[in-house]
Scaffold this active site. Structure first.
Site, PDB file in Angstrom:
ATOM      1  N   GLU A   1       0.848  -1.193   0.000  1.00  0.00           N
ATOM      2  CA  GLU A   1       0.000   0.000   0.000  1.00  0.00           C
ATOM      3  C   GLU A   1       0.886   1.246   0.000  1.00  0.00           C
ATOM      4  O   GLU A   1       2.041   1.192   0.443  1.00  0.00           O
ATOM      5  CB  GLU A   1      -0.882  -0.128   1.248  1.00  0.00           C
ATOM      6  N   ASP A   2       0.359   2.334  -0.520  1.00  0.00           N
ATOM      7  CA  ASP A   2       1.157   3.561  -0.564  1.00  0.00           C
ATOM      8  C   ASP A   2       1.291   4.227   0.798  1.00  0.00           C
ATOM      9  O   ASP A   2       2.388   4.553   1.243  1.00  0.00           O
ATOM     10  CB  ASP A   2       0.586   4.553  -1.604  1.00  0.00           C
TER      11      ASP A   2
ATOM     12  N   ASP B   1      -3.081   6.257   6.662  1.00  0.00           N
ATOM     13  CA  ASP B   1      -3.438   7.562   7.220  1.00  0.00           C
ATOM     14  C   ASP B   1      -4.361   7.305   8.423  1.00  0.00           C
ATOM     15  O   ASP B   1      -3.884   7.007   9.510  1.00  0.00           O
ATOM     16  CB  ASP B   1      -4.096   8.349   6.080  1.00  0.00           C
TER      17      ASP B   1
ATOM     18  N   PHE C   1      -0.085  16.494   3.545  1.00  0.00           N
ATOM     19  CA  PHE C   1      -0.646  15.832   2.372  1.00  0.00           C
ATOM     20  C   PHE C   1       0.473  15.708   1.348  1.00  0.00           C
ATOM     21  O   PHE C   1       1.049  16.709   0.916  1.00  0.00           O
ATOM     22  CB  PHE C   1      -1.835  16.585   1.774  1.00  0.00           C
TER      23      PHE C   1
ATOM     24  N   ARG D   1       1.507  11.824  -9.802  1.00  0.00           N
ATOM     25  CA  ARG D   1       1.919  10.431  -9.525  1.00  0.00           C
ATOM     26  C   ARG D   1       3.287  10.135 -10.120  1.00  0.00           C
ATOM     27  O   ARG D   1       3.998   9.254  -9.670  1.00  0.00           O
ATOM     28  CB  ARG D   1       0.911   9.439 -10.121  1.00  0.00           C
TER      29      ARG D   1
HETATM   30  P1  5GP Z   1      -6.812   5.915   5.176  1.00  0.00           P
HETATM   31  O1  5GP Z   1      -7.976   5.025   4.915  1.00  0.00           O
HETATM   32  O2  5GP Z   1      -5.675   5.255   5.917  1.00  0.00           O
HETATM   33  O3  5GP Z   1      -7.240   7.205   5.848  1.00  0.00           O
HETATM   34  O4  5GP Z   1      -6.311   6.432   3.812  1.00  0.00           O
HETATM   35  C1  5GP Z   1      -5.616   5.702   2.939  1.00  0.00           C
HETATM   36  C2  5GP Z   1      -5.714   6.262   1.543  1.00  0.00           C
HETATM   37  O5  5GP Z   1      -5.953   7.694   1.534  1.00  0.00           O
HETATM   38  C3  5GP Z   1      -4.390   6.045   0.880  1.00  0.00           C
HETATM   39  O6  5GP Z   1      -4.338   4.790   0.256  1.00  0.00           O
HETATM   40  C4  5GP Z   1      -4.349   7.214  -0.078  1.00  0.00           C
HETATM   41  O7  5GP Z   1      -5.010   6.868  -1.264  1.00  0.00           O
HETATM   42  C5  5GP Z   1      -5.116   8.326   0.615  1.00  0.00           C
HETATM   43  N1  5GP Z   1      -4.200   9.252   1.334  1.00  0.00           N
HETATM   44  C6  5GP Z   1      -4.043   9.387   2.652  1.00  0.00           C
HETATM   45  N2  5GP Z   1      -3.118  10.328   2.946  1.00  0.00           N
HETATM   46  C7  5GP Z   1      -2.664  10.781   1.754  1.00  0.00           C
HETATM   47  C8  5GP Z   1      -1.685  11.761   1.372  1.00  0.00           C
HETATM   48  O8  5GP Z   1      -1.017  12.426   2.167  1.00  0.00           O
HETATM   49  N3  5GP Z   1      -1.515  11.928   0.026  1.00  0.00           N
HETATM   50  C9  5GP Z   1      -2.217  11.253  -0.922  1.00  0.00           C
HETATM   51  N4  5GP Z   1      -1.945  11.511  -2.194  1.00  0.00           N
HETATM   52  N5  5GP Z   1      -3.141  10.316  -0.597  1.00  0.00           N
HETATM   53  C10 5GP Z   1      -3.366  10.094   0.721  1.00  0.00           C
END
Ligand code: 5GP
Length: 174
Positions: A98-99, A102, A151, A164
């Protein structure tokens, strides 16, 4: 086109190269046999390709896509499966790639649906983690970089589908 742009580099191309190669070595050492990688589109595509380029031996890959109903730079917490895997996971050693983690809601959802498919083992590798934003306590065995609440874009991560392609991780100021 996105109306906001990254204003500074948070993690350079060189730092990414070094850390991703290190993660690949650690993961390979933990999984000397077959490893089945499940990459989460779209954000993890670059991380995954660099990770597997640094691995020798038996690795197979599949892809899934989820939509987290993000609005701008905040996530709403709702997750929907947009593209499912092509192959079954029964009995396999599976690594979710996963990238970024958050709030942890997306990953919790993914781990739940993949665990229900009976892999032999299930672990997760995330390039980035923002622990200060966590809403659920989700397990991540391999974390590339722990970052503050910014972010970020680049190296696969987008803002409105832009950036990207950047070879580094940059910050978009709010
Ligand atoms: P979570 O469900 O953990 O809140 O969010 C995960 C998803 O939110 C990540 O897979 C990503 O797609 C997006 N996301 C969360 N933080 C960031 C960020 O700082 N930058 C970007 N581009 N996407 C984020």
């Amino acid at each position: 086109m996105a109306d906001r742009h990254p204003t500074r580099v948070l993690i350079s191309r060189e730092q990414l190269d070094t850390r991703v190669a290190e993660m690949a070595r650690q993961i390979r050492a933990d999984y000397p046999g077959n490893l089945h990688i499940v990459a989460v589109l779209k954000g993890a595509f670059m991380f995954m390709s660099d990770l597997v380029r640094n691995m020798e031996g038996s690795v197979s890959m599949d892809f899934m896509a989820v939509s987290s109903y993000a609005k701008g730079t905040t996530s709403s917490g709702e997750v929907r499966l947009v593209k499912d895997l092509d192959t079954a996971l029964d009995g396999r050693d599976v690594l979710i790639v996963e990238d970024i983690v958050d709030t942890g809601l997306t990953l919790t959802y993914l781990q739940e649906i993949l665990r229900a498919r009976n892999p032999r083992t299930l672990r997760t590798a995330c390039l980035l983690s923002k622990p200060s934003r966590r809403k659920v306590d989700v397990g991540v065995e391999y974390v590339g970089f722990t970052i503050e609440d910014h972010f970020v874009v680049g190296y696969g991560l987008d803002y409105a589908e832009q950036f990207r392609n950047l070879p580094y991780i940059g910050v978009i100021e709010s």
